[in-house]
Design an enzyme around this catalytic site. Structure first.
Site, PDB file in Angstrom:
ATOM      1  N   THR A  42     -38.345 -28.505 -60.934  1.00  0.00           N
ATOM      2  CA  THR A  42     -39.729 -28.107 -61.208  1.00  0.00           C
ATOM      3  C   THR A  42     -40.534 -29.283 -61.752  1.00  0.00           C
ATOM      4  O   THR A  42     -41.696 -29.480 -61.386  1.00  0.00           O
ATOM      5  CB  THR A  42     -39.758 -26.940 -62.224  1.00  0.00           C
ATOM      6  OG1 THR A  42     -39.000 -25.860 -61.702  1.00  0.00           O
ATOM      7  CG2 THR A  42     -41.175 -26.478 -62.501  1.00  0.00           C
ATOM      8  N   HIS A  45     -41.555 -31.395 -58.948  1.00  0.00           N
ATOM      9  CA  HIS A  45     -42.725 -30.817 -58.268  1.00  0.00           C
ATOM     10  C   HIS A  45     -44.006 -31.167 -59.029  1.00  0.00           C
ATOM     11  O   HIS A  45     -45.026 -31.527 -58.429  1.00  0.00           O
ATOM     12  CB  HIS A  45     -42.602 -29.291 -58.180  1.00  0.00           C
ATOM     13  CG  HIS A  45     -41.623 -28.811 -57.153  1.00  0.00           C
ATOM     14  ND1 HIS A  45     -41.814 -28.987 -55.806  1.00  0.00           N
ATOM     15  CD2 HIS A  45     -40.437 -28.165 -57.282  1.00  0.00           C
ATOM     16  CE1 HIS A  45     -40.788 -28.462 -55.139  1.00  0.00           C
ATOM     17  NE2 HIS A  45     -39.937 -27.961 -56.017  1.00  0.00           N
ATOM     18  N   HIS A  65     -38.720 -28.273 -69.695  1.00  0.00           N
ATOM     19  CA  HIS A  65     -38.217 -27.006 -70.244  1.00  0.00           C
ATOM     20  C   HIS A  65     -36.695 -26.951 -70.334  1.00  0.00           C
ATOM     21  O   HIS A  65     -36.144 -25.906 -70.648  1.00  0.00           O
ATOM     22  CB  HIS A  65     -38.734 -25.827 -69.406  1.00  0.00           C
ATOM     23  CG  HIS A  65     -38.390 -25.933 -67.954  1.00  0.00           C
ATOM     24  ND1 HIS A  65     -39.197 -26.604 -67.068  1.00  0.00           N
ATOM     25  CD2 HIS A  65     -37.335 -25.492 -67.244  1.00  0.00           C
ATOM     26  CE1 HIS A  65     -38.644 -26.565 -65.866  1.00  0.00           C
ATOM     27  NE2 HIS A  65     -37.503 -25.898 -65.950  1.00  0.00           N
TER      28      HIS A  65
END
Length: 343
Positions: A42, A45, A65
């Site tokens: 992520t 991205h 995260h």
């Protein structure tokens, strides 16, 4: 007080080292001093600023995260944590009042926000999250492994959605999550665990993690591999980790009747599916998002404590000041998990 953080500063390719205000803790929160973080797909991205990121990520924002840290502050309403506790945390912050939250299906909260996706992230010297979301790390689990509990949780949630004991399992996509899911399947007693990809580096990683066969679909037919293994009826369980339409359709073709598929990879919204395979084979397809709170987390810790070895999946370490090297390595596809050290 100003602290170091990695932020998405501009709506373009890149991530930048910045100084931000130290986050403030509420009554129900923990303040965590970050020790290590891992770079997620992520985050790549977000770095690349693709269509999903442009539609999802507020700018500017601290990202990240996947982390492990130490509790250094405790909100006045919080019970069950002490200063010095080593924690990771569930990155999906849930509302607590929708039907699913109140029904104990917190991972299905319709009002979920994501740490480092639409609220301040963990690529920072300090992070504040609700104490509900923190998970204490058992002493025998290393900081390195604790820092990848978020993606490991995706793998565990996907793999353990269906009974795997004695089953033949096909995994499409040998990214870090796919490889970890394969290792979980083997560990809990699947018979044949076959993983497919086109990236030979990552297929080699999968071999190190003990899969039955790691198949480069550019060079080898899945049907031939099944024949080599003496499989006559197709795969019992499929774990789709790639989001690749041809991989998913190959999975449908090679599933046994009554087979079960967990879908974690995110395909293009207009992906063509051979629905005849689904209907006439009576396949069950389950969408997977995040981790079950907190059943998946307990399973993760228990799997490692019972001897599951994930260490080969962690391939690169960098000091946080060298974060650019870490992102370059992740973007190259020639890595497993990449860890940034904040200490």
């Amino acid at each position: 007080m100003k602290i170091k953080a990695l932020s998405k500063l501009k709506p373009e390719e890149g991530i930048w080292m910045t100084e931000v205000e130290k986050p403030e803790m509420g009554h129900n929160d923990l303040l965590i001093r970050i020790k290590k973080t891992a770079i997620c797909g992520t985050d790549v991205h977000i770095y690349n600023w693709d269509e999903w990121s442009q539609n999802t990520i507020p700018v500017p924002m601290v990202v990240g995260h996947e982390y492990v840290g130490e509790v250094v502050g405790i909100g006045q309403e919080v019970r069950g944590f002490e200063i010095g506790d080593r924690v990771s945390g569930e990155g999906h912050i849930t509302c607590g009042h929708c039907r699913n939250c109140r029904g104990g299906r917190t991972h299905l909260c319709r009002n979920t926000t994501g740490v480092g996706v639409n609220r301040t992230g963990a690529f920072s010297e300090f992070l504040v999250i609700p104490a509900f979301n923190a998970f204490k790390i058992p002493a025998e689990i290393s900081d390195d492994l604790a820092s990848i509990f978020d993606p490991f949780g995706n793998a565990v949630h996907t793999a353990l959605s269906f009974d795997l004991v004695g089953e033949d399992v096909l995994i499409t996509g040998a990214g870090p999550i796919g490889i970890m899911a394969a290792a979980v399947a083997k560990h809990v007693g699947a018979r044949h665990v076959v993983i497919t990809d086109v990236n030979e580096y990552r297929l080699d990683l999968a071999r190190q993690m003990g899969v039955t066969r790691a198949v480069n679909v550019m060079e080898e037919k899945l049907e031939d591999v099944m024949s080599d293994l003496g499989m006559t009826e197709g795969f019992d369980v499929g774990l789709e980790m790639s989001g690749n339409p041809s991989a998913f359709n190959s999975m449908l073709t090679n599933m046994n009747h009554g087979g079960k598929i967990s879908l974690l990879g995110i395909p293009p919204s207009d992906m063509a599916v051979d629905w005849n395979q689904v209907i006439f084979k009576g396949l069950v397809i389950k969408g997977i998002y995040g981790r079950e709170m907190f059943e998946t987390w307990y399973k993760m810790a228990s799997l490692i404590q019972s001897g599951l070895d994930l260490t080969p999946i962690i391939t690169h370490h960098y000091k946080v000041d060298d974060f650019q090297k870490g992102f370059d390595m992740m973007r190259s596809g020639m890595s497993g998990k990449v860890i940034l050290d904040w200490e």
